[in-house]
Design an enzyme around this catalytic site. Structure first.
Site, short mmCIF file in Angstrom:
data_model
loop_
_atom_site.label_atom_id
_atom_site.label_comp_id
_atom_site.label_asym_id
_atom_site.label_seq_id
_atom_site.Cartn_x
_atom_site.Cartn_y
_atom_site.Cartn_z
N ASP A 1 -6.92 18.13 8.22
CA ASP A 1 -7.03 19.37 9.11
C ASP A 1 -7.48 19.26 10.40
OD1 ASP A 1 -7.06 22.07 9.04
OD2 ASP A 1 -9.33 22.28 8.79
N SER B 1 -10.71 33.21 7.34
CA SER B 1 -11.99 34.04 6.74
C SER B 1 -12.27 35.25 7.53
CB SER B 1 -13.18 33.00 6.93
OG SER B 1 -12.85 31.96 6.00
N THR C 1 -14.69 28.90 6.38
CA THR C 1 -15.98 29.61 6.89
C THR C 1 -16.42 30.53 5.53
OG1 THR C 1 -15.43 29.76 9.12
CG2 THR C 1 -17.03 31.45 8.31
#
Ligand code: G3H
Ligand code: ZN
Length: 284
Positions: A82, A211, A233
């Site tokens: 990521d 999120s 998150t």
């Protein structure tokens, strides 16, 4: 099952109108919670490690942990890098056994973003590994950017068409209204922009910073071509909340495993809810 690449799973989700959950993992409890939740939901899953997670847990520890837990279930599991902000980080992950890569050139000029994304695609495709890249920039809540600035950073549909042609990437991370690390669900997506991007490129789109996005926008975004949704998150919040619950219940406990069980359970619950929202349950 052995790890699989993200290529076919993302194309399938994109064509069938659902999205694969891409969950950020930082330690063993995250890995177990995410994989167990998705196995129970019969949902293919992407586990992703950020550069921060790699620094925290160690590259080979992450690979070994995820491979081992994936071996114990019969759902497709992908290991993805990521926000790999340099070429070298991507090469290291490829060598270590990652089955999906990301080059994040969102802070670079368009030309440099194209140049490095394309070199990575050439190298990774030679060994059958797909690549995600980002165009436009999904900011972070800590930057304190306002709506105008968020809009200025959004992906330009015409540029996206050009970018995909020039790089040969497999999926595109788009900036369409979300921001990383929002603690509340309050962001709306620019749905007309997603539609325009989709009209220009026929490729799975990736939503970062999910999120903070309202559920109804997630659902509409998926209908318009978002096929990979990154969640970090909310998992972190659940993990820490679990620790608080555990410590509150057993303030004298000295065995961390008994406290982290609460973290694992809460992370599992978040993952299951997300996977259902994304329409990814019962796809295996
Ligand atoms: O790359 C990771 C994600 O975009 C996660 O964003 O922390 O806002 O869920 P989030
Ligand atoms: Zn992100």
């Amino acid at each position: 099952m052995p790890l699989t690449t993200s290529k076919n799973i993302l194309i399938r989700a994109y064509k069938e109108g659902w999205a694969v959950g891409a969950f950020n993992a930082n330690n063993l409890e995250y890995v177990q919670a995410i994989i167990e939740a998705c196995a129970e939901e019969k949902a293919p899953v992407i586990l992703q490690a950020s550069q921060g997670a790699i620094k925290y847990a160690g590259l080979h520890n992450i690979v070994d942990m995820i491979k081992n837990v994936a071996d114990s279930v019969s759902i497709p599991v992908v290991l993805h890098l990521d926000h790999g902000t340099d070429f070298k980080q991507n090469v290291e992950c490829l060598k270590a056994g990652f089955t999906s890569l990301m080059f994040d050139g969102s802070l670079l000029s368009y030309q440099d973003n194209v140049r490095i994304s394309k070199s990575l695609v050439d190298m990774a495709h030679a060994v059958g590994i797909p690549v995600e890249a980002e165009l436009g920039r999904v900011g972070g809540s800590e930057e304190g950017i306002d709506e105008k600035e968020i809009e200025m950073l959004m992906t330009n549909p015409e540029e996206a068409e050009q970018f995909v042609k020039e790089t040969g990437i497999d999926s595109l991370a788009v900036a369409v209204g979300s921001i990383h690390r929002l603690l509340k669900q309050e962001a709306k997506l620019d749905l007309p922009r997603i539609k325009k991007i989709r009209e220009k490129i026929d490729l799975p789109l990736v939503l970062h910073g999910s999120s903070g996005v309202l559920d109804e926008y997630i659902v509409e975004g998926i209908k318009l071509g978002i096929a990979k949704i990154n969640v970090a998150t909310e998992l972190n919040k659940a993990f820490v909340q679990g620790m608080k619950v555990g410590l509150n219940k057993f303030p004298e406990e000295v065995d961390p495993r008994k406290i982290l069980k609460f973290s694992k359970d809460l992370v599992k619950e978040v993952v299951k809810n997300k996977v259902r929202l994304f329409g990814a349950s019962n796809r295996v």
